[in-house]
Design a protein around this motif. Structure first.
Motif, short mmCIF file in Angstrom:
data_model
loop_
_atom_site.label_atom_id
_atom_site.label_comp_id
_atom_site.label_asym_id
_atom_site.label_seq_id
_atom_site.Cartn_x
_atom_site.Cartn_y
_atom_site.Cartn_z
N MET A 96 -3.22 -5.66 6.91
CA MET A 96 -2.04 -4.82 6.65
C MET A 96 -2.08 -4.22 5.25
O MET A 96 -1.58 -3.11 5.04
CB MET A 96 -0.77 -5.65 6.85
CG MET A 96 -0.48 -5.90 8.33
SD MET A 96 0.80 -7.13 8.60
CE MET A 96 2.25 -6.26 8.05
N SER A 97 -2.68 -4.93 4.29
CA SER A 97 -2.62 -4.44 2.91
C SER A 97 -3.81 -3.55 2.55
O SER A 97 -3.85 -2.98 1.47
CB SER A 97 -2.55 -5.62 1.94
OG SER A 97 -3.68 -6.44 2.11
N PHE A 98 -4.76 -3.42 3.49
CA PHE A 98 -6.00 -2.71 3.17
C PHE A 98 -5.77 -1.29 2.64
O PHE A 98 -6.32 -0.90 1.61
CB PHE A 98 -6.89 -2.68 4.42
CG PHE A 98 -8.25 -2.08 4.20
CD1 PHE A 98 -9.13 -2.65 3.30
CD2 PHE A 98 -8.64 -0.94 4.87
CE1 PHE A 98 -10.39 -2.12 3.10
CE2 PHE A 98 -9.90 -0.39 4.68
CZ PHE A 98 -10.77 -0.98 3.79
N GLY A 99 -4.91 -0.55 3.34
CA GLY A 99 -4.65 0.83 2.92
C GLY A 99 -4.05 0.91 1.52
O GLY A 99 -4.43 1.77 0.71
N LEU A 100 -3.12 0.01 1.22
CA LEU A 100 -2.47 0.02 -0.09
C LEU A 100 -3.46 -0.40 -1.17
O LEU A 100 -3.46 0.13 -2.27
CB LEU A 100 -1.27 -0.92 -0.09
CG LEU A 100 -0.10 -0.51 0.80
CD1 LEU A 100 1.00 -1.57 0.75
CD2 LEU A 100 0.46 0.83 0.37
N LYS A 101 -4.33 -1.37 -0.80
CA LYS A 101 -5.32 -1.85 -1.77
C LYS A 101 -6.24 -0.70 -2.18
O LYS A 101 -6.57 -0.55 -3.35
CB LYS A 101 -6.13 -2.97 -1.11
CG LYS A 101 -7.00 -3.75 -2.05
CD LYS A 101 -7.60 -4.93 -1.30
CE LYS A 101 -9.08 -5.02 -1.62
NZ LYS A 101 -9.79 -5.92 -0.71
N MET A 144 0.62 -2.18 14.29
CA MET A 144 1.80 -1.40 13.89
C MET A 144 2.20 -1.72 12.46
O MET A 144 2.59 -0.84 11.70
CB MET A 144 2.96 -1.70 14.83
CG MET A 144 2.92 -0.86 16.10
SD MET A 144 4.01 -1.52 17.36
CE MET A 144 5.58 -1.28 16.59
N GLY A 145 2.06 -3.00 12.09
CA GLY A 145 2.38 -3.40 10.71
C GLY A 145 1.50 -2.68 9.72
O GLY A 145 1.97 -2.21 8.68
N VAL A 149 3.30 -0.45 6.76
CA VAL A 149 3.13 -0.81 5.36
C VAL A 149 2.79 0.41 4.50
O VAL A 149 3.23 0.54 3.38
CB VAL A 149 2.00 -1.88 5.25
CG1 VAL A 149 1.47 -1.97 3.85
CG2 VAL A 149 2.54 -3.22 5.69
N ARG A 150 2.03 1.32 5.07
CA ARG A 150 1.56 2.46 4.28
C ARG A 150 2.67 3.46 4.02
O ARG A 150 2.53 4.33 3.17
CB ARG A 150 0.42 3.16 5.03
CG ARG A 150 -0.76 2.26 5.29
CD ARG A 150 -2.02 2.82 4.68
NE ARG A 150 -1.98 4.27 4.57
CZ ARG A 150 -2.42 5.08 5.51
NH1 ARG A 150 -2.93 4.60 6.60
NH2 ARG A 150 -2.35 6.39 5.34
#
Lengths: 366, 309
Positions: A96-101, A144-145, A149-150
């Motif tokens: 889930m955090s990959f895009g934000l990272k 979906m999460g 998140v993005r």
């Protein structure tokens, strides 16, 4: 502000035209569903919006900016895939955090957003698990999460429920609707399931053979289809269509379905249908729920006739009855207590106020 | 009387026969018999030679006396032995690192070639690996030849050289590693290409939409997904490279001054060429513990990750 605009968008694979110059305006915060049979170009259209497919001709704009040559990573979109496409070597939190990272978002903000999204989707206790350890429904939630998140401009869903079993599909459908109510983001959703389209969409786009057949709210599509394809595709069981002749008798009009059966056209439609009197190749369309058992008090446009039933299918809340007119199977929906029996004659009632007249040549609803 | 005795003996032989039949019908017996060919094969090709090598390594030079670990003592006291240990490690590690790197890069390049062309390239790139190593090394030997080196001929107009390719320690080691990389890189390429093809395209699409650049997709998607294959290939190649014989034998014969010897070539030099078979056996045995440690570490890691993904 994130409208999505398609202008004369064409996609050609070698010599095959997959999408034939479609125009579509999707409003900000709107939930639009692209629906159609397989190979109709709906997934290609979605992938073109995502930037995963190049467009052959035309323009696609997201939030007012033309993005024809913008790579997917710079379009600020999120996509949920049919087989989830979760990264198998990362746990749910990392997925889930990959895009934000990648965007170098500060860690505390990533954590806050992931936990918030996990809460919305009720997957907080799964954050440490690997995708392999999740069920299909849970994986779908994680996918979906990852999108939520993005906080993107547009959500894209590519047949997200087709890998789930029937019960879970209905449950996740409601879930998606709830999520959209909480996170109001422009959403484009592709499915081949017309029930999914009807239940989820603010507006449904029916596609066929690379063209858009009709765009409109679910009820409009259901009650006022513009083409033969839409009339047949939306609704289950499908609309009955019987070849007919339109006859005039004085001021009134009649549709003749067979030598023995003709039904009077409601007075409100006579002006609209009069130019088509005597025209060859007309189809009479009536949905099964407008073909019911007869009642003691009939309304003005209801007409009764006797038929011999071939098959009955009790569904519990209703019973589907099948009979034939000139060799064409017709379906009606009657009350389970109406006493429908196979191979017996039954008096049915057609609600002619809901009839459709279709020109089989132009495939337009008249 | 005789009649009864006869009958008794007949009965007991029938008993034996049915006992044998029972034994033959037992599942464990059948399983043992079916694995017997493999057991025989492993014993004759692995266990017996290994035991024999161990026995040989503990004999004196004339192979007349059992001297226990004296040969090993002798090796530990010689500088050449430690040089060969160092050279073998340097050779194996640097060659495997370069092979893995080149294989990884080329696999990605080949993977991006569309359709039929890809097959042609794949075939052409496999050629160095397919030619028998001794033969291709012979061509390299001519390219490096002290008098007629084609490389020196090319470099001469640029004012470089002549370079003593095989005559100087540094260059000789470079050449041996270069030829090994040339022969071995295609194997890495083909393994990595297979691993790359097993990474679902949708993961790339998802990563692309998540905002990953080309480089980030390789780093965060391809590399972790290929880790097991990378580890297995590296392990496999390390063992083969460490035990390499033909390249060094053809190219330098361990010269200049033993500075390109590996365990295998040095064992050959000592055992066959110098006629001290027990000492040669002792040298070759040193490969076993070093490779065993490496294999254990990597295989354990694979098992651990295999249960994760």
């Amino acid at each position: 502000m994130a409208q999505v605009t398609l202008r004369k968008v064409v996609k050609k694979y070698d010599e095959v035209l997959a999408v034939r110059g479609i125009d579509l305006d999707i409003m900000d915060k709107e939930f639009v569903v692209l629906v159609g049979p397989s190979g109709c170009g709906k997934s290609t259209t979605l992938r073109m919006i995502a930037g995963l497919e190049e467009i052959t001709d035309g323009d696609i704009a997201i939030g007012g900016d033309v993005v024809n040559d913008v790579p997917p990573k710079d379009r600020d979109i999120a996509m949920v895939f049919q087989n989830y496409a979760l990264y198998p070597h990362m746990n749910v939190y990392e997925n889930m955090s990959f895009g934000l990272k990648l965007k170098r978002t500060p860690k505390d903000i990533i954590d806050q957003r992931v936990r918030q999204a996990a809460q919305i989707l009720d997957i907080t206790e799964l954050l440490d698990r690997k995708p392999k350890q999740l069920s299909g429904g849970q994986r779908q939630r994680v996918a979906m999460g990852r999108a939520i998140v993005r906080d993107p401009k547009v959500f894209l869903f590519d047949e997200p429920l087709s890998n789930l079993d029937a019960k879970l599909r209905v449950q996740m459908r409601t879930e998606i609707k709830k999520v959209h109510q909480k996170v109001r983001t422009t959403t484009v959703y592709v499915t081949h399931d017309q029930i999914e389209a009807m239940t989820l969409a603010d507006r449904v786009v029916v596609m066929n053979g690379g063209n858009i057949e009709q765009v409109g709210p679910p009820n409009e599509l259901y009650h006022s289809p513009k083409t033969k394809f839409v009339a047949g595709f939306i609704g289950s069981p499908a609309m009955n269509m019987v070849p007919c002749q339109l006859e005039a008798s004085g001021d009134a009009l009649k549709v003749r379905l067979s030598d023995t059966l003709s039904l009077a056209v409601p007075a409100s439609r006579t002006a609209r249908y009069r130019p088509h009197v005597g025209k060859p190749g007309l189809l009479f369309g009536l949905r099964p729920e407008h073909l019911t058992e007869t009642r003691p008090h009939l309304e003005a446009d209801m007409q009764t006739f006797d038929v011999k039933l071939d098959v009955t299918e009790p569904m519990g809340m209703e019973t589907l009855v099948y009979f034939a007119i000139n060799g064409i199977d017709i379906c009606g929906r009657v009350n389970p207590n109406a006493g429908a029996r196979e191979s017996q004659t039954m008096k049915l009632c057609a609600d002619m106020a809901n009839m459709h007249l279709i020109d089989d040549k132009t495939e337009q609803v008249l | 009387m005789a009649d009864t005795a006869l009958r008794v003996s007949a009965a007991s032989s029938a008993d034996k026969r049915s006992g044998l039949q029972k034994l033959m019908q037992r599942k464990s017996t059948i399983a043992f018999l079916m694995t017997l060919p493999l057991i025989v094969l492993i014993f004759t090709l692995v266990a017996y030679p290994a035991g024999y090598a161990l026995y040989l390594a503990m004999l004196n030079k004339a192979m007349t006396k059992f001297v226990w670990f004296k040969n090993f003592d002798f090796l530990f006291s010689r500088d050449t032995f430690w040089m060969v240990v160092w050279q073998s490690c340097l050779f194996a590690i640097s060659a495997v690192v370069f092979k893995a790197f080149i294989g990884f890069v080329v696999a990605h390049l080949v993977n991006n070639i569309p359709g039929k062309k890809q097959r042609k390239w794949r075939g052409m790139l496999l050629v160095p690996w397919v030619i028998p190593a001794a033969m291709s090394t012979l061509s390299w030997l001519w390219l490096f030849d002290s008098s007629y080196s084609a490389f020196n001929w090319l470099l001469e107009p640029l004012g470089i050289g002549p370079i003593p390719w095989l005559g100087e320690t540094g260059w000789a080691r470079f050449c041996v590693i270069l030829v090994n990389v040339w022969i071995g890189a295609p194997f890495f390429m083909i393994m990595y290409l297979a691993a790359l093809k097993s990474v679902p395209e949708q993961l790339h699409e998802a990563a692309e939409i998540d905002g990953a650049s080309w480089w980030q997709r390789i780093w965060y998607i391809n590399l972790p997904m290929m880790r097991n294959i990378i580890a297995i290939t590296a392990l496999f190649s390390t063992i083969l490279t460490f035990a390499n014989f033909d390249i060094v034998r053809v190219l330098t014969r361990g010269d200049p001054l033993n500075t390109t010897h590996l365990f295998a070539t040095w064992a050959f030099r000592l055992g066959i060429e110098s006629g001290d078979i027990p000492l040669g056996a002792a040298v070759s045995l040193f490969m076993v513990p070093i490779l065993a440690v490496g294999a254990t570490i990597i295989l354990r890691d694979i098992n651990k990750r295999g249960s994760e993904v």
